[in-house]
Design a protein around this motif. Structure first.
Motif, PDB file in Angstrom:
ATOM      1  N   TYR A 251      30.105 -11.170  34.586  1.00 52.86           N
ATOM      2  CA  TYR A 251      28.675 -10.928  34.671  1.00 52.86           C
ATOM      3  C   TYR A 251      27.977 -11.820  33.649  1.00 52.86           C
ATOM      4  N   THR A 252      26.728 -12.129  33.896  1.00 57.07           N
ATOM      5  CA  THR A 252      25.899 -12.785  32.901  1.00 57.07           C
ATOM      6  C   THR A 252      24.794 -11.819  32.490  1.00 57.07           C
ATOM      7  N   ALA A 253      24.337 -11.961  31.258  1.00 56.34           N
ATOM      8  CA  ALA A 253      23.264 -11.101  30.753  1.00 56.34           C
ATOM      9  C   ALA A 253      22.235 -11.950  30.028  1.00 56.34           C
ATOM     10  N   SER A 254      20.985 -11.533  30.152  1.00 53.89           N
ATOM     11  CA  SER A 254      19.899 -12.192  29.417  1.00 53.89           C
ATOM     12  C   SER A 254      19.084 -11.132  28.693  1.00 53.89           C
ATOM     13  N   PHE A 255      18.610 -11.490  27.510  1.00 51.34           N
ATOM     14  CA  PHE A 255      17.827 -10.582  26.668  1.00 51.34           C
ATOM     15  C   PHE A 255      16.497 -11.262  26.337  1.00 51.34           C
TER      16      PHE A 255
END
Length: 259
Positions: A251-255
């Motif tokens: 998975y990729t995550a962005s904040f």
């Protein structure tokens, strides 16, 4: 806990804790956070998006809104919204029935150690390192379910807990410090202690779950990219399911943060 008080368990599960297990003899959460991380500039999360690399439609979102005084007012997953209600600058209620701030769910974990677990060991920075929790397993020979003690082992990056100031903006850190507990909606003391005991100071980067025999069940490894203030902006999540022959999902995550 599905009550609408400020101490609903899902808001405890977001962050976890201290090197002590009782409020009466510990430093405040803010003091411990500062002791570990120094005088870190506050950043407030405005959104988090986690997306499967195999299927872009498999996405978990979190959107947070604040008022002019930087108080957290809404948390939404894009479909359901929780609202934070204040009176005289004190958080008095949270409406909604969702688990929008559940970190383990956000990071695709099948377990809830940060919600129901008991800390067995802390690291040098007061972060929960080993968290015991129980899981119900069905025994086909007896037709009954039995509770088995599992263990979550957590490691952390040398970076501040990115959710700390977001929780502080909601008044939850003050609640955990015991300075804003309203007698009319006080939860069981054990829930306060559990939440306080599970609050972490640094940013968790790996959680490995083990069964009652010490065999690994599930492994979540997160590699972060940080900004100049040492808050995460991007991440790659690798989830390994040992119960399914070591199947791996990415998975990729962005904040994003308030300006």
């Amino acid at each position: 806990m599905n009550t609408k008080s400020i101490m609903r368990k899902q808001y405890f599960t977001l962050l976890a804790a201290t090197a002590l297990t009782a409020l009466s003899c510990s430093d405040s959460a803010s003091d411990e956070f500062e002791e570990v991380n120094g005088e870190v500039e506050a950043q407030y999360i405005s959104s988090t998006i986690v997306t499967s690399t195999a299927d872009a439609s498999d996405r978990t979102t979190l959107f947070l809104s604040y008022d002019a005084n930087t108080r957290l007012t809404e948390v939404s997953n894009g479909e359901d919204t929780d609202y934070f209600i204040y009176e005289d600058d004190n958080l008095v209620n949270v409406t909604g029935e969702n688990d929008n701030l559940d970190i383990e769910e956000l990071y695709q974990s099948p377990y809830n150690a940060f919600e129901v677990g008991e800390v067995r060991e802390y690291d040098a920075n007061g972060n929960p390192k080993r968290i015991a929790f129980y899981s119900e397993d069905y025994d086909p020979t007896t037709g009954t379910t039995i509770d088995k003690e599992y263990m979550a082992v957590v490691t952390y990056d040398d970076a501040p807990n990115p959710y700390f100031h977001t929780l502080k903006a909601a008044g939850i850190i003050d609640v955990l410090d015991g300075v804003q507990l309203h007698l009319t909606m006080t939860p069981q003391a054990s829930e306060v202690v559990k939440a306080r005991a599970l609050l972490f100071n640094n940013n968790p980067s790996q959680v490995v779950y083990f069964d009652e025999n010490g065999e690994p069940l599930y492994d979540i490894k997160v590699d972060y990219t940080y900004n100049d203030l040492n808050y995460p902006t991007q991440a790659t999540i690798k989830a390994t399911n040992y119960q399914h022959n070591g199947a791996v999902d990415f998975y990729t995550a962005s904040f994003s943060y308030l300006d």
